[in-house]
Write a protein that holds these residues in place. Structure first.
Motif, mmCIF file in Angstrom:
data_model
loop_
_atom_site.group_PDB
_atom_site.id
_atom_site.type_symbol
_atom_site.label_atom_id
_atom_site.label_comp_id
_atom_site.label_asym_id
_atom_site.label_seq_id
_atom_site.Cartn_x
_atom_site.Cartn_y
_atom_site.Cartn_z
ATOM 1 N N ASN A 114 33.796 38.343 37.581
ATOM 2 C CA ASN A 114 33.743 39.944 39.005
ATOM 3 C C ASN A 114 32.111 39.595 38.804
ATOM 4 N N ILE A 115 31.224 39.239 37.906
ATOM 5 C CA ILE A 115 30.131 39.346 38.265
ATOM 6 C C ILE A 115 30.120 37.995 38.714
ATOM 7 N N TRP A 116 30.970 36.636 38.754
ATOM 8 C CA TRP A 116 30.383 35.683 39.034
ATOM 9 C C TRP A 116 31.072 35.857 40.791
ATOM 10 N N CYS A 117 31.725 36.383 41.221
ATOM 11 C CA CYS A 117 32.618 36.892 42.337
ATOM 12 C C CYS A 117 31.514 37.835 43.493
ATOM 13 N N ALA A 118 30.751 38.541 43.003
ATOM 14 C CA ALA A 118 29.404 39.025 43.541
ATOM 15 C C ALA A 118 28.653 38.042 43.824
ATOM 16 N N ASP A 119 28.670 36.995 42.961
ATOM 17 C CA ASP A 119 27.408 36.427 42.959
ATOM 18 C C ASP A 119 27.957 35.164 44.375
ATOM 19 N N PHE A 120 29.236 34.714 44.051
ATOM 20 C CA PHE A 120 29.601 34.054 45.128
ATOM 21 C C PHE A 120 29.329 34.553 46.618
ATOM 22 N N ALA A 121 29.885 35.719 46.302
ATOM 23 C CA ALA A 121 29.676 37.316 47.918
ATOM 24 C C ALA A 121 28.651 36.910 48.852
ATOM 25 N N LYS A 122 27.612 36.713 47.558
ATOM 26 C CA LYS A 122 25.703 36.809 47.755
ATOM 27 C C LYS A 122 25.322 35.314 48.717
ATOM 28 N N ARG A 123 26.021 34.341 48.375
ATOM 29 C CA ARG A 123 25.274 32.878 48.633
ATOM 30 C C ARG A 123 26.476 32.759 49.282
ATOM 31 N N VAL A 124 27.759 33.308 49.561
ATOM 32 C CA VAL A 124 28.644 32.627 50.771
ATOM 33 C C VAL A 124 29.271 33.629 51.853
ATOM 34 N N PRO A 125 27.760 33.573 53.027
ATOM 35 C CA PRO A 125 27.900 34.821 54.232
ATOM 36 C C PRO A 125 29.291 35.085 54.250
ATOM 37 N N ASP A 126 30.064 33.754 54.365
ATOM 38 C CA ASP A 126 31.995 34.783 55.269
ATOM 39 C C ASP A 126 32.492 34.633 54.061
ATOM 40 N N ALA A 127 32.674 35.045 52.951
ATOM 41 C CA ALA A 127 33.464 34.669 52.026
ATOM 42 C C ALA A 127 34.026 36.359 52.272
ATOM 43 N N VAL A 128 35.322 36.404 51.809
ATOM 44 C CA VAL A 128 35.422 37.726 51.142
ATOM 45 C C VAL A 128 35.111 38.506 49.445
ATOM 46 N N HIS A 129 34.243 39.422 49.312
ATOM 47 C CA HIS A 129 34.218 39.613 48.394
ATOM 48 C C HIS A 129 35.374 40.549 46.986
ATOM 49 N N CYS A 130 35.613 39.089 46.417
ATOM 50 C CA CYS A 130 36.920 39.413 45.298
ATOM 51 C C CYS A 130 36.212 40.315 43.339
ATOM 52 N N GLY A 131 38.360 40.678 43.462
ATOM 53 C CA GLY A 131 37.320 41.532 42.074
ATOM 54 C C GLY A 131 38.900 41.062 41.159
ATOM 55 N N THR A 132 38.577 41.119 39.879
ATOM 56 C CA THR A 132 40.106 41.350 38.721
ATOM 57 C C THR A 132 40.156 42.188 37.783
ATOM 58 N N LEU A 133 41.387 42.202 37.495
ATOM 59 C CA LEU A 133 40.826 43.102 35.855
ATOM 60 C C LEU A 133 42.052 42.968 34.927
ATOM 61 N N TYR A 134 42.131 43.368 33.951
ATOM 62 C CA TYR A 134 42.890 43.356 32.896
ATOM 63 C C TYR A 134 43.285 44.069 32.143
ATOM 64 N N PRO A 135 44.294 44.570 31.597
ATOM 65 C CA PRO A 135 44.168 45.763 30.347
ATOM 66 C C PRO A 135 43.509 45.366 29.382
ATOM 67 N N GLU A 136 42.484 46.191 29.424
ATOM 68 C CA GLU A 136 41.533 46.092 28.319
ATOM 69 C C GLU A 136 41.082 47.664 28.051
ATOM 70 N N PRO A 137 40.369 48.061 27.226
ATOM 71 C CA PRO A 137 39.942 49.736 27.562
ATOM 72 C C PRO A 137 38.894 49.886 28.243
ATOM 73 N N ASP A 138 37.848 49.130 28.559
ATOM 74 C CA ASP A 138 36.890 48.654 28.997
ATOM 75 C C ASP A 138 36.950 48.718 31.315
ATOM 76 N N VAL A 139 38.204 48.310 31.423
ATOM 77 C CA VAL A 139 39.053 47.709 32.610
ATOM 78 C C VAL A 139 38.292 48.998 33.703
ATOM 79 N N GLU A 140 38.673 49.796 33.371
ATOM 80 C CA GLU A 140 37.861 51.377 34.513
ATOM 81 C C GLU A 140 36.705 51.540 34.692
ATOM 82 N N ARG A 141 35.482 50.864 34.214
ATOM 83 C CA ARG A 141 34.696 51.063 33.965
ATOM 84 C C ARG A 141 34.545 49.966 35.101
ATOM 85 N N TYR A 142 34.783 49.043 34.663
ATOM 86 C CA TYR A 142 33.914 47.630 35.490
ATOM 87 C C TYR A 142 35.488 47.288 36.730
ATOM 88 N N VAL A 143 36.324 48.093 36.937
ATOM 89 C CA VAL A 143 36.435 47.988 38.563
ATOM 90 C C VAL A 143 36.028 49.031 39.266
#
Length: 297
Positions: free
Chosen positions: A92-121
């Motif tokens: 997700n951090i990498w995707c945020a950087d991609f969205a910053k440096r690529v003007p026509d990017a769609v800002h993406c994210g992902t998730l996985y079943p783990e204890p801190d998933v709510e926080r980072y989503v």
């Protein structure tokens, strides 16, 4: 109107359809180290899938971005997904950087079943992530895993689309299939889900979900191509449903990890024979709406 036989023919094809471009919801950009491992995996596809899977677009990130634009993509997703705990937040951090440096990017994210998933989503949504990706077979997890419920609630409330690969083709997984996805939707019926590959392996069962739940869509990734027809052909009895679901079907491609030219995906959809209006919805209108592309109308 003849479908495009080469990538160079795509712009004229879109002009003839009278659409401003392509809204492809299933495109992958990844950290270079991770992409190299993905390509290594496909290089050994005969071991995993029993067939060759040569990567057609094995180029630098800069060249791949240029190609997306030349095809007519008006926004470029960077779908990524983890295969083990601890990866999703880093992606997700990498995707945020991609969205910053690529003007026509769609800002993406992902998730996985783990204890801190709510926080980072929650953090990803706060940074502007809009399009999320999950891969049940690669990640080897259940979409209705108890740890995911808080994250599903956040995504439902946000209205953010989630592209989920849960079909059992080209290879099944312990948690693939429609029933666990249905369990998620029964609890979160307003979720905006995009079923990757039309739910390849269970086409009709995933079409049932698209018909029953208002915000469930199907993406066309690899569907109807000569390559996919060799192991997961669209059944004749299914085609009428796909035609009728025109406002729920979204262009997907799996670029760059495809074993044929990008134009062949458009050709495959055209030769289904559903007509120009269906193609306009699938190639542009539906994806532009889901990805919030400004010219969607």
């Amino acid at each position: 109107m003849n479908p495009p036989k080469s990538d160079g023919a795509i712009p004229d094809y879109l002009k003839r359809l009278e659409i401003p471009g392509l809204a492809d919801i299933h495109v992958h950009f990844l950290p270079e180290s991770m992409l190299a491992k993905v390509w290594d995996y496909f290089d050994s596809a005969d071991r995993h899938y029993g067939m060759r899977w040569p990567i057609h677009y094995r180029f630098s990130e800069e060249r791949r971005l240029e190609l997306c634009r030349s095809f007519g993509m008006k926004a470029i997703p960077a779908l990524s997904y983890p295969h083990k705990p601890g990866m999703a937040e880093w992606l997700n951090i990498w995707c945020a950087d991609f969205a910053k440096r690529v003007p026509d990017a769609v800002h993406c994210g992902t998730l996985y079943p783990e204890p801190d998933v709510e926080r980072y989503v929650r953090q990803a949504l706060g940074r502007g992530a809009w399009l999320f990706k999950m891969h049940v077979q690669v990640g080897k997890y259940a979409p209705d895993d108890d740890q995911l419920w808080p994250a599903w609630e956040l995504l439902e409330d946000a209205g953010a689309p989630v592209v989920i690969h849960a079909g059992s083709k080209p290879v099944p997984g312990e948690y693939t299939g429609s029933e666990r996805v249905r369990a998620v939707l029964d609890k979160h019926p307003r979720l905006t889900l995009v079923i990757a590959h039309l739910g390849m392996g269970e086409y009709d069962k995933f079409a049932d979900l698209a018909e029953e739940f208002e915000n469930v869509h199907l993406d066309t990734t690899m569907a109807g191509t000569d390559f996919t027809n060799s192991f997961a052909r669209l059944p004749d009895t299914y085609l009428w449903r796909l035609a009728e679901l025109g406002d729920k079907v979204v262009l997907g491609s799996d670029f760059p990890n495809i074993p044929y030219p990008y134009a062949h995906q458009l050709e495959a959809l055209d030769r289904l024979g559903f007509g120009d209006e269906w193609l306009r919805q699938v190639l542009w209108t539906n994806g532009a709406r889901l990805m919030r592309i400004g010219d969607a109308g």
